[in-house]
Design a protein around this motif. Sequence first.
Motif, PDB file in Angstrom:
ATOM      1  N   ASN A 125       0.822  -1.232   0.000  1.00 14.38           N
ATOM      2  CA  ASN A 125       0.000   0.000   0.000  1.00 14.38           C
ATOM      3  C   ASN A 125       0.846   1.268   0.000  1.00 14.38           C
ATOM      4  O   ASN A 125       0.588   2.205   0.766  1.00 14.38           O
ATOM      5  N   GLY A 126       1.900   1.242  -0.816  1.00 15.89           N
ATOM      6  CA  GLY A 126       2.717   2.445  -0.965  1.00 15.89           C
ATOM      7  C   GLY A 126       3.864   2.548   0.014  1.00 15.89           C
ATOM      8  O   GLY A 126       4.679   3.468  -0.054  1.00 15.89           O
ATOM      9  N   THR A 127       3.969   1.590   0.944  1.00 11.58           N
ATOM     10  CA  THR A 127       5.063   1.601   1.915  1.00 11.58           C
ATOM     11  C   THR A 127       6.014   0.447   1.637  1.00 11.58           C
ATOM     12  O   THR A 127       5.562  -0.676   1.396  1.00 11.58           O
ATOM     13  N   PRO A 128       7.321   0.698   1.635  1.00 12.46           N
ATOM     14  CA  PRO A 128       8.286  -0.400   1.426  1.00 12.46           C
ATOM     15  C   PRO A 128       8.047  -1.515   2.434  1.00 12.46           C
ATOM     16  O   PRO A 128       7.902  -1.238   3.632  1.00 12.46           O
ATOM     17  N   GLN A 129       8.003  -2.740   1.936  1.00 11.12           N
ATOM     18  CA  GLN A 129       7.682  -3.874   2.823  1.00 11.12           C
ATOM     19  C   GLN A 129       8.847  -4.846   2.955  1.00 11.12           C
ATOM     20  O   GLN A 129       9.285  -5.446   1.966  1.00 11.12           O
ATOM     21  N   PHE A 130       9.325  -4.970   4.191  1.00 13.10           N
ATOM     22  CA  PHE A 130      10.333  -5.991   4.476  1.00 13.10           C
ATOM     23  C   PHE A 130       9.671  -7.363   4.596  1.00 13.10           C
ATOM     24  O   PHE A 130       8.523  -7.455   5.064  1.00 13.10           O
ATOM     25  N   ASP A 131      10.381  -8.402   4.229  1.00 16.32           N
ATOM     26  CA  ASP A 131       9.890  -9.757   4.518  1.00 16.32           C
ATOM     27  C   ASP A 131       9.974 -10.020   6.019  1.00 16.32           C
ATOM     28  O   ASP A 131       9.124 -10.688   6.594  1.00 16.32           O
ATOM     29  N   LEU A 132      11.034  -9.480   6.629  1.00 18.86           N
ATOM     30  CA  LEU A 132      11.205  -9.663   8.080  1.00 18.86           C
ATOM     31  C   LEU A 132      11.898  -8.437   8.666  1.00 18.86           C
ATOM     32  O   LEU A 132      12.892  -7.955   8.114  1.00 18.86           O
ATOM     33  N   VAL A 133      11.346  -7.936   9.766  1.00 16.77           N
ATOM     34  CA  VAL A 133      12.040  -6.923  10.563  1.00 16.77           C
ATOM     35  C   VAL A 133      12.369  -7.551  11.912  1.00 16.77           C
ATOM     36  O   VAL A 133      11.474  -8.055  12.601  1.00 16.77           O
ATOM     37  N   ILE A 134      13.646  -7.573  12.251  1.00 11.82           N
ATOM     38  CA  ILE A 134      14.084  -8.078  13.559  1.00 11.82           C
ATOM     39  C   ILE A 134      14.241  -6.871  14.480  1.00 11.82           C
ATOM     40  O   ILE A 134      14.899  -5.886  14.105  1.00 11.82           O
ATOM     41  N   LEU A 135      13.617  -6.933  15.641  1.00 15.35           N
ATOM     42  CA  LEU A 135      13.675  -5.814  16.589  1.00 15.35           C
ATOM     43  C   LEU A 135      14.166  -6.291  17.947  1.00 15.35           C
ATOM     44  O   LEU A 135      13.925  -7.433  18.345  1.00 15.35           O
ATOM     45  N   GLY A 136      14.816  -5.382  18.661  1.00 13.27           N
ATOM     46  CA  GLY A 136      15.075  -5.598  20.080  1.00 13.27           C
ATOM     47  C   GLY A 136      14.204  -4.611  20.838  1.00 13.27           C
ATOM     48  O   GLY A 136      13.450  -3.819  20.247  1.00 13.27           O
ATOM     49  N   MET A 137      14.315  -4.649  22.162  1.00 17.08           N
ATOM     50  CA  MET A 137      13.622  -3.654  22.978  1.00 17.08           C
ATOM     51  C   MET A 137      14.554  -3.238  24.113  1.00 17.08           C
ATOM     52  O   MET A 137      15.135  -4.080  24.788  1.00 17.08           O
ATOM     53  N   GLY A 138      14.708  -1.949  24.283  1.00 18.10           N
ATOM     54  CA  GLY A 138      15.552  -1.478  25.380  1.00 18.10           C
ATOM     55  C   GLY A 138      14.820  -1.564  26.711  1.00 18.10           C
ATOM     56  O   GLY A 138      13.598  -1.750  26.759  1.00 18.10           O
ATOM     57  N   ASP A 139      15.583  -1.402  27.801  1.00 17.73           N
ATOM     58  CA  ASP A 139      14.981  -1.436  29.149  1.00 17.73           C
ATOM     59  C   ASP A 139      13.926  -0.339  29.298  1.00 17.73           C
ATOM     60  O   ASP A 139      13.038  -0.425  30.142  1.00 17.73           O
ATOM     61  N   ASP A 140      14.038   0.707  28.478  1.00 17.97           N
ATOM     62  CA  ASP A 140      13.082   1.840  28.558  1.00 17.97           C
ATOM     63  C   ASP A 140      11.901   1.647  27.613  1.00 17.97           C
ATOM     64  O   ASP A 140      11.042   2.518  27.498  1.00 17.97           O
ATOM     65  N   GLY A 141      11.872   0.510  26.930  1.00 14.08           N
ATOM     66  CA  GLY A 141      10.749   0.245  26.015  1.00 14.08           C
ATOM     67  C   GLY A 141      10.977   0.779  24.614  1.00 14.08           C
ATOM     68  O   GLY A 141      10.063   0.744  23.781  1.00 14.08           O
ATOM     69  N   HIS A 142      12.203   1.252  24.327  1.00 15.93           N
ATOM     70  CA  HIS A 142      12.459   1.712  22.935  1.00 15.93           C
ATOM     71  C   HIS A 142      12.591   0.501  22.020  1.00 15.93           C
ATOM     72  O   HIS A 142      12.898  -0.607  22.439  1.00 15.93           O
ATOM     73  N   THR A 143      12.379   0.743  20.731  1.00 13.53           N
ATOM     74  CA  THR A 143      12.664  -0.291  19.742  1.00 13.53           C
ATOM     75  C   THR A 143      13.204   0.380  18.492  1.00 13.53           C
ATOM     76  O   THR A 143      12.917   1.566  18.270  1.00 13.53           O
ATOM     77  N   ALA A 144      13.983  -0.359  17.738  1.00 14.06           N
ATOM     78  CA  ALA A 144      14.837   0.249  16.706  1.00 14.06           C
ATOM     79  C   ALA A 144      15.580   1.371  17.432  1.00 14.06           C
ATOM     80  O   ALA A 144      16.138   1.127  18.505  1.00 14.06           O
ATOM     81  N   SER A 145      15.524   2.605  16.907  1.00 16.02           N
ATOM     82  CA  SER A 145      16.066   3.708  17.727  1.00 16.02           C
ATOM     83  C   SER A 145      14.998   4.761  17.956  1.00 16.02           C
ATOM     84  O   SER A 145      15.249   5.974  17.895  1.00 16.02           O
TER      85      SER A 145
END
Length: 237
Positions: A125-145
């Motif tokens: 729908n007009g947005t680049p689509q990854f097959d897979l995004v791997i994420l972590g989560m920081g102790d503060d609840g951040h993800t990616a950056s």
Amino acid sequence: MELKIYKDKNEVAQHFSAYFSELFKDKSTFHVALSGGSTPKVVFDVLAADFSSKIDWTKIHFYWGDERCVPPSDDESNYKMTMEHLFSKIDVPKENIHRILGEKEPLLEAMRYGGLLEKNLPSQNGTPQFDLVILGMGDDGHTASIFPHEIELWDSSRNCEVAVHPDSGQKRVTITGKIINAASQVAFLVTGSGKAEKVKAIIEKQEDFKKYPASLVSPDSGNLIWFLDGDAATGIS
Ligand code: 6PG
């Protein structure tokens, strides 16, 4: 959303690697966004040691969900970490590695990388689509950056933004919520007792949980799997 809870970081790495090695059996090309931090180091070591013969690395194009604005030789670089723990041990074509150029001017690089995603990835729908995004989560609840103090970056209309680490002030280029939630598959790799409070708050939708960027990960049509170790999953009923 699926929760997979394992004994420790190594078991998370083994099970995630088995999941990863199955993902692209019927695909000719596979676009994956990697994350930084300490958990992926173990995952990459396992992927390279135990699964490399099961994976056709020539099919996979590697991107990053975020990168520190430092040279690729810097110990802070997610690219350098991935080179050390994965790329130095497998045969992946250099043209399949699409690093964020941390040494460049951050805003220009965020624009460039956002354009690269438009060019290289299929569109959802007009947005680049990854097959897979791997994420972590920081102790503060951040993800990616995307950090809590800049949670508005999540809703940016851009594919990538420039973030600032709340403690160090380090600049980072990060993908935004629209990219993450357009992905076919999203895998959280979250380990360690320091994550337990935020994991519980997010999974159980406790009061104010939406102030944690990781809580906003909710693929539009894709799957979300949390790979957790027991320490990070403490307290989840
Ligand atoms: C980064 C990561 C970051 C990381 C979390 C969790 O560049 O640091 O992208 O979002 O995934 O901080 O890191 P750990 O795996 O070390 O817990």
